[in-house]
Design an enzyme around this catalytic site. Sequence first.
Site, short mmCIF file in Angstrom:
data_model
loop_
_atom_site.label_atom_id
_atom_site.label_comp_id
_atom_site.label_asym_id
_atom_site.label_seq_id
_atom_site.Cartn_x
_atom_site.Cartn_y
_atom_site.Cartn_z
N CYS A 82 0.83 -1.20 0.00
CA CYS A 82 0.00 0.00 0.00
C CYS A 82 0.87 1.25 0.00
O CYS A 82 1.82 1.36 0.78
CB CYS A 82 -0.92 0.01 1.21
SG CYS A 82 -1.89 1.52 1.41
N CYS A 88 -0.07 5.90 7.25
CA CYS A 88 -1.39 5.51 7.76
C CYS A 88 -1.28 4.54 8.92
O CYS A 88 -0.48 3.60 8.88
CB CYS A 88 -2.20 4.88 6.62
SG CYS A 88 -3.83 4.29 7.12
N ASN A 308 -24.77 -13.63 16.88
CA ASN A 308 -23.87 -14.17 15.86
C ASN A 308 -23.57 -15.65 16.07
O ASN A 308 -23.60 -16.45 15.12
CB ASN A 308 -22.56 -13.37 15.86
CG ASN A 308 -21.64 -13.75 14.72
OD1 ASN A 308 -22.01 -13.63 13.56
ND2 ASN A 308 -20.45 -14.21 15.04
N GLU A 324 -26.25 -10.53 27.10
CA GLU A 324 -25.61 -9.38 26.46
C GLU A 324 -25.84 -8.15 27.33
O GLU A 324 -26.89 -8.01 27.95
CB GLU A 324 -26.19 -9.18 25.06
CG GLU A 324 -25.90 -7.86 24.39
CD GLU A 324 -24.42 -7.58 24.25
OE1 GLU A 324 -24.01 -6.42 24.48
OE2 GLU A 324 -23.65 -8.51 23.91
N ASP A 372 -17.58 -14.61 24.20
CA ASP A 372 -16.92 -13.81 23.17
C ASP A 372 -16.85 -12.36 23.65
O ASP A 372 -17.55 -11.48 23.14
CB ASP A 372 -17.71 -13.92 21.85
CG ASP A 372 -17.06 -13.15 20.71
OD1 ASP A 372 -15.89 -12.74 20.85
OD2 ASP A 372 -17.73 -12.95 19.68
N CYS A 398 -10.43 -11.43 21.42
CA CYS A 398 -9.82 -10.45 20.51
C CYS A 398 -8.64 -9.74 21.17
O CYS A 398 -8.16 -8.73 20.67
CB CYS A 398 -10.86 -9.43 20.04
SG CYS A 398 -11.64 -8.48 21.35
#
Length: 440
Positions: A82, A88, A308, A324, A372, A398
């Site tokens: 890129c 960036c 999901n 949730e 998650d 994550c």
Amino acid sequence: MLNLYKAKPKTSLTGKTLTFSIDSSDYEVHGISKHEQKIAFISGALPGERVQAKVAEDKAGYLKALSTKVLQASSLRITPPCQYAAQCGGCQLQHISAANQRGLKQQGIDKLICHQTGLTSLPWQPMLTAADSGYRRRARIGIWYDKKQRRFSVGFRQHADKQIVAVDSCMVLSPLLAPVFAALNQALPQLKDATAVTHAEVLEAGGTAFVIVRHVKPLTVTEQQGFVAAWPEAVWLGEATAGEFSYWNTAVTPQYHLAEQQLTLQFSPDDFIQVNAAINQQMVTQALDWLQLGSNDTVLDLYAGIGNFSLALAQRAKTVHALEGVAKMVQQLATNAKLNGLSNVEAWQADLHLAWPKARWNKAEYTKVLLDPARAGAQGAVEQVVKLKPAQILYVSCNAATFARDAKVLLQSGYSLEKICGVDMFAHTSHLELMALFSR
């Protein structure tokens, strides 16, 4: 006469450029070196390299710096694909091939988890991967108006800086969303108050491009229609500081599909969804494969979002209880269950990091649990989960650091790590997500 010795205040190295020899790398592929007995983390540097780097942080026990010049290059270093890679901040690892990025990320995470948990080896499974370009179906685009030069910059933040790098294209953005830069550059100069718009968000859903314009001051109908005219094929929405959405042209409910499960999930533009559709499909399929659900299984899905994982689990299990924290997303999850004809899904709102209430979902017996969480991990929740004594726990992470912390709790509570795999959700970045299966 008493002389008091006063130590000279130490001069901070922040802002100075130093030379480092890189010994290894961490779980985010920062080069690791030493300077005057301090460990130094150098972004943009690879093991075996010698680099000059500008110090961004000088703390008591460590330094953080950004590589500015490579004096001796690693054989792994390549020319970034890129043109904006040097400025960036969206991608951090374009100086390494996609395959080598994955290898370095997994090696660093392996060391981190083993160090934190005391495990000597990890049962790694094949990494989940997909295309390393054109994969992002969602992105936030920065907008900055320079009052002196009277011009807009539309793009992404610089590395370790708030300044916006103006770009005309993005190689990791979905091709469907590519016109957004030209459209914004066309519409923004028409604003009466150039500071009214702070940033935009683009989203691909169901083959449709959505653009959410975040504005801190009201926009006239004429100004709104200026955006629509710049890209008429997209669905344009405005979001004011109060967090309320308004459609500027066609009102369409965003939705995406899990083709292998034949599921359709609707969501609001501000709901969380995974940015990489191909990887998300693989994650859902692998969750079903690893958990091997049967018609007698009762599953607890934590941090369930809009469903999901919940809906796919419900296709095979007896019952799924989905938790949730965001009330609006709980309602959306229930709507998605009805939309897909699933009557064995029950959704509740709960802050899983606080003491769990004496609710019906907290009294049930569960054979399997899936969690998650966001980057902060599931601290507090994992202590509650182990009390439920499910046979298996599937942890989707994550953030490797908070996963390692939570995995230690599970291991100390009688669970063993059966499988773990990397999930390359964000190719060309320092992030690697994880899926891990624990069994009692």
